[in-house]
Design an enzyme around this catalytic site. Structure first.
Site, PDB file in Angstrom:
ATOM      1  N   SER A  25      63.403  75.438  56.888  1.00 27.03           N
ATOM      2  CA  SER A  25      62.319  74.993  56.033  1.00 27.03           C
ATOM      3  C   SER A  25      61.643  76.173  55.363  1.00 27.03           C
ATOM      4  O   SER A  25      62.075  77.305  55.462  1.00 27.03           O
ATOM      5  CB  SER A  25      61.284  74.255  56.876  1.00 27.03           C
ATOM      6  OG  SER A  25      60.719  75.170  57.801  1.00 27.03           O
ATOM      7  N   LYS A  26      60.569  75.851  54.717  1.00 33.04           N
ATOM      8  CA  LYS A  26      59.764  76.867  54.030  1.00 33.04           C
ATOM      9  C   LYS A  26      59.380  78.012  54.950  1.00 33.04           C
ATOM     10  O   LYS A  26      59.216  79.135  54.534  1.00 33.04           O
ATOM     11  CB  LYS A  26      58.480  76.237  53.426  1.00 33.04           C
ATOM     12  CG  LYS A  26      57.823  75.165  54.275  1.00 33.04           C
ATOM     13  CD  LYS A  26      58.489  73.822  54.060  1.00 33.04           C
ATOM     14  CE  LYS A  26      58.316  72.976  55.326  1.00 33.04           C
ATOM     15  NZ  LYS A  26      59.288  71.961  55.515  1.00 33.04           N
ATOM     16  N   ARG A  27      59.272  77.672  56.240  1.00 40.16           N
ATOM     17  CA  ARG A  27      58.943  78.696  57.214  1.00 40.16           C
ATOM     18  C   ARG A  27      59.909  79.880  57.130  1.00 40.16           C
ATOM     19  O   ARG A  27      59.574  81.016  57.392  1.00 40.16           O
ATOM     20  CB  ARG A  27      59.023  78.082  58.617  1.00 40.16           C
ATOM     21  CG  ARG A  27      57.846  78.387  59.515  1.00 40.16           C
ATOM     22  CD  ARG A  27      58.065  77.722  60.855  1.00 40.16           C
ATOM     23  NE  ARG A  27      59.373  78.054  61.392  1.00 40.16           N
ATOM     24  CZ  ARG A  27      59.653  79.213  61.991  1.00 40.16           C
ATOM     25  NH1 ARG A  27      58.737  80.122  62.138  1.00 40.16           N
ATOM     26  NH2 ARG A  27      60.860  79.448  62.436  1.00 40.16           N
TER      27      ARG A  27
END
Length: 490
Positions: A252-254
Site C-alpha cells: 500500500s501507500k505505506r
RNA sequence: GGCCCCUUGGAGAAGCGGCUUAACUCACCAGCCUUUCACGCUGGCAUUCAGGGGUUCGAAUCCCCUAGGGGUCACCA
C-alpha cells in the site's frame, strides 16, 4: 479448445506490481497454451475511471512486454472492450434473466440498506439483503415506477443451496447461498454492477480461464449463479493470492509508489521485473531463479502457484535487476542509461566509448540505472574531498614516496584514447611499481595501493585502480592526487 | 461479527505421507583468492515447519481446536 484469458482492470490508477503479477500469470498461461490474451477495461465506476489511466496501464503492460491479442487499442471480434460501451449487450442478457424469473426490481434506498446492514451486524448476523422487494406485486411496482422512483435490479439467489467452486489454485471451496443474499446487478442509473458485467463479458468473449486476485474469490459464487441462471458453460477459476510487503501487510501507500511505471522510471529492466514477479508466488520445478521470458513461458504451470500470499522483497528485486544489468549487452545498457544521465545534465561531452567503459566497470554494483548518475558525478569530480578514513593511508611514512613515484610513472605513460589499452598500461605500471618499491624500500602491497586509492578517490574502497585511471583520465587523476596531498598535508 | 483464504530460518521460497538429519536464493558471518577495498570462490547459518491435540508403523505434508495475518460482506471494481 483454445485457451482464452483476460485482464480486466478498472482504470482508476496506475498498474501496480500486484496487478501486474496477476496479468503476468494470465499472459504466461495464454502463451504457454498458445491461447489468446484479452485486455479490456472495467470502467463502470464513472466517478473514478479515466482514459488516462487506461493508456497508462496499457503502456505499463507494453513496457513489461506483455502484449495482448485482442482488446483495448488493438480491437478484435468481441468488442467493444470497454464496459461503458457494452450497455446494449448487458441489457440483452438481462432480458433472458427477466424471462427466467431470476431478477426483480428493488426500490430500497441506500439509507434503508445501510440501516439493515448495521442491524444485522449488531445482531452478529451476516449482513445480507433482506429480500424486502422480492415479493412486490406487479401493481406495487407499477405504482412506484410511475411515481418516478428509480429502482435497482437484483439477482434472486436460490435458497439453501451449496455453491461449489473447483478452483484451479485453491482446490474445492464451498459457499452457502444463504450467506450471499440477493445482489444488485444494475444500479439505479442503469449501469451494470461489476459482478454482472464481468460475467457477461466473459461469456460473450468466450473466456475459458479466469485467473484473478484472491479478493475475487468471494465474488465467485455470485458469478457462478449468474452463469447457471443463463445456462452458460462455466469457465475455470483460479484465484491467485495477494502480494504483501515484507512486514506482511498488503502492499500500500505505506510502502510508497508500487506502480510498474515507478520501476521503469528508476531504471529497472523489464525482463528483471517480469522474472521477479513470476517468482512472487510461483516457482518452476527446478530451483532456477534467473529465467528469460521464453523460459518462463515454457515452464509456467498454474498448479505450481502458491496458495499463500506472495511477499514483495525489494532487496531481492534489486539483486535480480543487478543480475540482468550484469548480463546485458553494453550497447543496449548504454542506450538505456543515457536518459538517466540526460535527466541530470550529465550527458553532454560524454563519449559513447567512455560511457560503455564506465558501465562495464560499475555494472556489478548497479541495482538500477537511476544509481548511475551518482557514479558518473563521482568520476567527473575534481578535486575530491578526502574522507576521514582515507587519511591514515595518506599519512604513512612511505606515502609521499609512493605517490611521487606513481605520479612520475603515470605522467610518463603514452597518450591514448583507447581505454582498455590504457587500463592494461596502468595495470602493468602498478605491478611494476609495487615490485620496485618492495625491492627498494620493503613497502607492502597494501602500502602501495591504499595510498594511491586514497589520493585518487578520497576514499578507501572503490573500483579497481587500473579501471579507475582510464575513467578519470590522466589529467584528472594527476590533479586529484595533488589536491588530496594538500588536504592531507603531505 | 458472519463467511472465505493463508501461516516453513533474519528475508524470499521448495516440499503434496517414508528419497528431508527441510532444496534453492537473498542477507549475514568466517576462510581462501587478488602483493589494496570490492568482485569471485569455499564453508557456516531452521534437529525443525504458528501453538496444541489427533490419525498413522511413519506427518512440514491428512483431520480437529486455538492463536495470528489477509480478504469480503457496496447502487467500487
Amino acid at each position: 479448445m483454445t485457451v482464452k484469458v483476460r485482464f480486466a482492470p478498472s482504470p482508476t490508477g496506475p498498474l501496480h506490481i500486484g496487478g501486474a503479477r496477476t496479468v503476468l500469470f494470465n499472459w504466461l498461461f495464454a502463451r504457454r497454451h498458445k491461447g489468446i490474451f484479452v485486455l479490456r477495461s472495467e470502467d463502470t465506476d464513472l466517478e473514478r475511471s479515466s482514459e488516462k489511466w487506461e493508456r497508462d496501464i496499457a503502456a505499463s503492460l507494453r513496457w513489461l512486454g506483455m502484449n495482448w491479442d485482442e482488446g483495448l487499442e488493438v480491437g478484435g471480434p468481441n468488442g467493444p472492450y470497454r464496459q461503458t460501451e457494452r450497455l446494449e449487450i448487458y441489457k440483452e442478457y438481462l432480458s433472458k434473466l427477466w424471462l427466467g424469473g431470476h431478477v426483480y426490481y428493488c426500490f430500497c434506498t441506500p439509507e434503508e440498506l445501510a440501516r439493515d446492514r448495521e442491524e444485522a451486524m449488531a445482531r452478529g448476523d451476516n449482513p445480507v439483503y433482506s429480500g424486502r422487494c422480492r415479493g412486490l406485486t406487479p401493481a406495487q411496482i407499477e405504482e412506484k415506477l410511475r411515481a418516478g422512483l428509480k429502482p435497482t435490479i437484483r439477482f434472486m439467489v436460490p435458497e439453501e443451496t451449496e455453491i461449489l467452486i473447483d478452483d484451479l489454485i485453491r482446490g474445492q471451496v464451498s459457499f452457502q447461498s444463504r450467506d450471499i443474499g440477493d445482489f444488485i446487478i444494475f444500479k439505479s442509473d442503469g449501469i451494470p454492477t461489476y459482478n454482472y458485467a464481468v460475467v457477461i463479458d466473459d461469456i460473450t468473449m468466450g473466456i475459458t480461464h479466469i485467473i484473478r486476485a484472491n479478493e475475487h474469490l468471494i465474488n465467485t459464487p455470485r458469478q457462478v449463479l449468474i452463469y447457471q441462471a443463463l445456462g452458460e458453460p462455466m469457465p475455470k477459476f483460479g484465484h491467485v493470492s495477494v502480494v504483501l510487503d515484507t512486514s506482511g501487510r498488503k502492499m500500500s501507500k505505506r510502502m510508497g509508489d508500487m506502480s510498474v511505471g515507478r520501476y521503469a522510471r528508476q531504471g529497472y529492466l523489464p525482463e528483471a521485473v517480469v522474472n521477479f514477479m513470476a517468482l512472487l508466488g510461483w516457482s518452476p520445478e527446478d530451483s532456477t531463479e534467473i529465467m528469460s521470458i521464453d523460459q518462463l513461458v515454457e515452464a509456467f504451470d498454474l498448479s505450481r502457484i502458491s496458495k499463500s500470499p506472495g511477499i514483495f522483497d525489494a532487496q531481492k528485486l534489486d539483486w535480480m535487476n543487478n543480475q540482468y544489468i550484469r548480463a546485458s549487452d553494453l550497447d543496449m545498457l548504454a542506450d538505456l542509461a543515457l536518459p538517466f544521465l540526460e535527466a541530470e545534465g550529465l550527458a553532454k561531452g560524454l563519449t559513447r566509448e567512455w560511457l560503455k567503459y564506465v558501465l562495464a566497470v560499475v555494472r556489478d554494483e548497479l541495482q538500477c540505472l537511476a544509481q548511475l548518475p551518482d557514479f558518473i558525478k563521482e568520476f567527473l569530480a575534481c578535486p575530491v574531498q578526502v574522507q576521514p578514513e582515507a587519511l591514515p593511508p595518506l599519512q604513512l611514512e612511505t606515502t609521499g614516496m609512493v605517490l611521487d613515484e606513481f605520479l612520475a610513472r603515470l605522467e610518463a605513460l603514452p597518450e591514448t584514447e583507447d581505454l582498455p589499452q590504457q587500463q592494461q598500461q596502468v595495470q602493468a605500471l602498478l605491478k611494476q611499481l609495487n615490485k620496485d618499491l618492495k625491492a627498494r624500500a620493503g613497502v607492502s602491497g597494501k602500502a602501495v595501493y591504499m595510498p594511491i586509492r586514497a589520493a585518487l578517490t578520497g576514499a578507501v574502497s572503490g573500483q579497481e585502480l587500473y579501471y579507475l585511471v582510464p575513467i578519470l583520465g590522466k589529467e584528472r587523476a594527476v590533479a586529484r592526487i595533488k589536491s588530496s596531498r594538500q588536504q592531507a598535508g603531505i
